[in-house]
Design an enzyme around this catalytic site. Sequence first.
Site, PDB file in Angstrom:
ATOM      1  N   CYS A  60      -2.054  -2.273   8.022  1.00 23.68           N
ATOM      2  CA  CYS A  60      -1.947  -3.256   6.939  1.00 23.68           C
ATOM      3  C   CYS A  60      -0.689  -4.114   7.032  1.00 23.68           C
ATOM      4  O   CYS A  60      -0.736  -5.319   6.781  1.00 23.68           O
ATOM      5  CB  CYS A  60      -2.050  -2.562   5.584  1.00 23.68           C
ATOM      6  SG  CYS A  60      -3.668  -1.784   5.328  1.00 23.68           S
ATOM      7  N   LYS A  70      -7.068  -4.425  -2.963  1.00 27.25           N
ATOM      8  CA  LYS A  70      -7.727  -4.998  -1.786  1.00 27.25           C
ATOM      9  C   LYS A  70      -8.557  -3.940  -1.083  1.00 27.25           C
ATOM     10  O   LYS A  70      -8.321  -2.744  -1.224  1.00 27.25           O
ATOM     11  CB  LYS A  70      -6.697  -5.607  -0.840  1.00 27.25           C
ATOM     12  CG  LYS A  70      -5.733  -4.621  -0.205  1.00 27.25           C
ATOM     13  CD  LYS A  70      -4.693  -5.350   0.623  1.00 27.25           C
ATOM     14  CE  LYS A  70      -3.751  -4.424   1.343  1.00 27.25           C
ATOM     15  NZ  LYS A  70      -4.328  -3.600   2.380  1.00 27.25           N
ATOM     16  N   ASP A  82       0.781  -1.250   0.000  1.00 29.42           N
ATOM     17  CA  ASP A  82       0.000   0.000   0.000  1.00 29.42           C
ATOM     18  C   ASP A  82       0.813   1.301   0.000  1.00 29.42           C
ATOM     19  O   ASP A  82       0.430   2.263   0.666  1.00 29.42           O
ATOM     20  CB  ASP A  82      -0.962   0.024   1.194  1.00 29.42           C
ATOM     21  CG  ASP A  82      -1.859  -1.195   1.268  1.00 29.42           C
ATOM     22  OD1 ASP A  82      -1.941  -1.950   0.291  1.00 29.42           O
ATOM     23  OD2 ASP A  82      -2.478  -1.404   2.321  1.00 29.42           O
TER      24      ASP A  82
END
Length: 182
Positions: A111, A79, A17
């Site tokens: 995450c 996601k 991310d």
Amino acid sequence: MEKYTLRREDSLLLVIDIQERLIKAMNQGDRVVENTNRLLEASKLMDLPVLVTEQYPKGLGSTLEEISSVHDELEVFEKNSFTGCIGGVNERLDDLGRKKIIIVGIETHVCVLQTCRDLLGQGYSVHIVKDGVASRTRGNYKNALGMMRDMGAVITNTETVLFDLLKKAGTEEFKTISNMIK
């Protein structure tokens, strides 16, 4: 000692991310980008697979351009869950058969932590690159590193990963990687 040893044939890089709208809010975000790029360049040089996750890219943007442009063979998985252990990623990990997962990304306490926990639960050896992960606050970052260490992850750094994968000096790869970190 096996847990602490990285080998090319057994390792892969997982980038979590590092996206346009998230990186701006991170404490030490520039450091994460710089070290992620070093690891991406080394992955390309050493033929390590690279998997990338993107959290809700419609709202948070794509992977940062200065990261996605470093390596031309990135496998990107979208996601909505905080963990990166989603269907496509899990399937790809099974296909690759590599048991050592080197992780960089954001945020450390969300995450990265949840992905680490899930990978450890699936029997992977997880190496968290502490100068390649970040959170918005230093407290959350430090807390997450401690939790992941307690769970069984190896907390490491960019140079340790690079030289452990490299194994020896005097090669063209060594020269390239040495120049990368100067």
